[in-house]
Motif scaffolding. Structure first.
Motif, short mmCIF file in Angstrom:
data_model
loop_
_atom_site.label_atom_id
_atom_site.label_comp_id
_atom_site.label_asym_id
_atom_site.label_seq_id
_atom_site.Cartn_x
_atom_site.Cartn_y
_atom_site.Cartn_z
N PRO A 196 0.82 -1.22 0.00
CA PRO A 196 0.00 0.00 0.00
C PRO A 196 0.86 1.27 0.00
O PRO A 196 1.99 1.27 0.52
CB PRO A 196 -0.78 -0.12 1.32
N ASN A 197 0.31 2.34 -0.56
CA ASN A 197 0.93 3.65 -0.35
C ASN A 197 0.43 4.19 0.99
O ASN A 197 -0.32 3.51 1.70
CB ASN A 197 0.65 4.60 -1.52
N LEU A 198 0.85 5.38 1.34
CA LEU A 198 0.49 5.91 2.66
C LEU A 198 -1.02 6.05 2.87
O LEU A 198 -1.54 5.61 3.91
CB LEU A 198 1.21 7.24 2.89
N PRO A 199 -1.77 6.62 1.92
CA PRO A 199 -3.23 6.70 2.13
C PRO A 199 -3.89 5.32 2.18
O PRO A 199 -4.82 5.10 2.95
CB PRO A 199 -3.72 7.51 0.92
N GLU A 200 -3.41 4.37 1.36
CA GLU A 200 -4.00 3.04 1.34
C GLU A 200 -3.70 2.30 2.65
O GLU A 200 -4.57 1.58 3.17
CB GLU A 200 -3.46 2.25 0.15
N ALA A 201 -2.50 2.46 3.18
CA ALA A 201 -2.16 1.83 4.46
C ALA A 201 -3.06 2.37 5.57
O ALA A 201 -3.48 1.62 6.46
CB ALA A 201 -0.69 2.08 4.80
N ALA A 202 -3.35 3.67 5.51
CA ALA A 202 -4.25 4.26 6.51
C ALA A 202 -5.65 3.67 6.40
O ALA A 202 -6.29 3.35 7.41
CB ALA A 202 -4.29 5.78 6.33
N LEU A 203 -6.15 3.48 5.17
CA LEU A 203 -7.47 2.89 4.98
C LEU A 203 -7.50 1.43 5.45
O LEU A 203 -8.49 0.97 6.03
CB LEU A 203 -7.87 2.97 3.50
N ALA B 266 0.31 7.85 7.96
CA ALA B 266 1.57 7.85 8.68
C ALA B 266 2.41 9.08 8.33
O ALA B 266 2.56 9.41 7.15
CB ALA B 266 2.35 6.58 8.39
N ALA B 267 2.97 9.71 9.35
CA ALA B 267 3.78 10.91 9.15
C ALA B 267 5.26 10.65 9.31
O ALA B 267 6.08 11.53 9.03
CB ALA B 267 3.35 12.00 10.14
N ASN B 268 5.63 9.44 9.75
CA ASN B 268 7.04 9.12 9.94
C ASN B 268 7.21 7.60 9.88
O ASN B 268 6.24 6.85 9.78
CB ASN B 268 7.54 9.67 11.29
N GLY C 112 6.30 5.21 0.33
CA GLY C 112 6.30 6.57 0.85
C GLY C 112 6.25 7.67 -0.18
O GLY C 112 6.55 8.82 0.13
N GLY C 113 5.85 7.33 -1.41
CA GLY C 113 5.84 8.34 -2.47
C GLY C 113 4.93 9.51 -2.19
O GLY C 113 5.15 10.61 -2.71
N THR D 81 10.72 7.38 0.72
CA THR D 81 11.17 6.28 1.57
C THR D 81 10.09 5.23 1.73
O THR D 81 8.96 5.54 2.14
CB THR D 81 11.59 6.81 2.95
N ASP D 82 10.44 3.98 1.39
CA ASP D 82 9.54 2.85 1.54
C ASP D 82 10.02 1.99 2.71
O ASP D 82 11.23 1.87 2.95
CB ASP D 82 9.52 1.99 0.28
#
Length: 264
Positions: free
Chosen positions: A136-143, A150-152, A175-176, A184-185
């Protein structure tokens, strides 16, 4: 032996993401590409204007046709927008005893929603446990985790752990969509956290980056790479595709990365 990779995903008529990006990536990395179409989108560099899902019987027929004839080495799942589609794909993958690279495509780069809300829970229950790695990207991981974006790296690791506990064998949070000079991934397999970074590239041609990275990982796994090496090589491939894509002039919105940067 010829490495064979299968993508199960939706079509992007603009050619930058989805099944088209997967086939280009597989081919660029020396892997034979097979495909199962789950949906057709009317899409270009500016956005998605229409989506039509492929019927479940036809999706199942495509999977049976491939697995009954081709010795598939690795499978990638991209856009699967409905619960009934997810249930059918999961059943056939269990039947054929195949793990997958699961790229949970939920929202297009343009912001268009590609996964129905009620299908998110089905995806978590049915496909995540089949995943060798979820990307997942950051928004998908949050969903997927019902947590804020995630901010860090600490928050990325926490979300990766939540997805692992849902049954995945490994999680790569991309982390794109983050900030800072580097993209950072974070890869977590329950034992070790590994971080992969590359300088962020200032470009408008970044359509299909998530599909491309997941497809590259699938291609490398099909060729026998370890997961760590597959992620490292794929990160490098995508970085070069983004660099080369700066010079492309495709459409009037967010253009594609240059999948064949090693060729032309």
């Amino acid at each position: 032996m010829t490495a064979i990779a299968l993508t199960i995903a939706g079509s992007d008529s603009g050619g930058g993401a989805g099944i088209q990006a997967d086939i280009k990536t597989f081919s660029a990395l020396g892997t034979y590409a097979a495909s199962v179409l789950t949906a057709i989108t009317a899409q270009n560099t500016r956005g998605v204007t229409a989506v039509e899902d492929i019927s479940v019987p036809l999706i199942v027929a495509q999977m049976d046709a491939i697995f009954s004839d081709l010795d598939v080495d690795a499978v990638k799942i991209g856009m699967v927008s409905r619960s009934e589609t997810i249930l059918a794909i999961a059943e056939r993958l269990r039947h054929y005893k195949r793990g997958v690279v699961l790229d949970p495509v939920m929202v297009a780069t343009s912001g268009d929603r590609l996964l129905q809300q009620e299908a998110i829970e089905t995806l978590k229950q049915e496909l995540v446990p089949l995943a060798a790695v979820v990307t997942p990207n950051l928004p998908e991981a949050a969903l997927l985790t019902d947590l804020p974006i995630a901010a860090n790296q600490s928050e990325m690791a926490r979300q990766a752990d939540v997805i692992l506990k849902a049954g995945a064998r490994a999680v790569l949070i991309k982390g794109g969509h983050g900030d800072g000079p580097d993209s950072t991934d974070l890869l977590f397999d329950g034992n070790e956290i590994q971080v992969f970074s590359a300088p962020r590239i200032d470009t408008n041609n970044d359509h299909g980056t998530g599909c491309t990275l997941a497809a590259a990982i699938t291609a490398h796994l099909a060729k026998g790479y370890s997961l760590t090496d597959a992620v490292e090589q794929s990160k490098d491939y995508l970085h070069k595709a983004l660099q080369a894509g700066v010079g492309l002039s495709i459409g009037h919105g967010r253009g594609p990365v240059h999948h064949f940067h090693g060729w032309w």
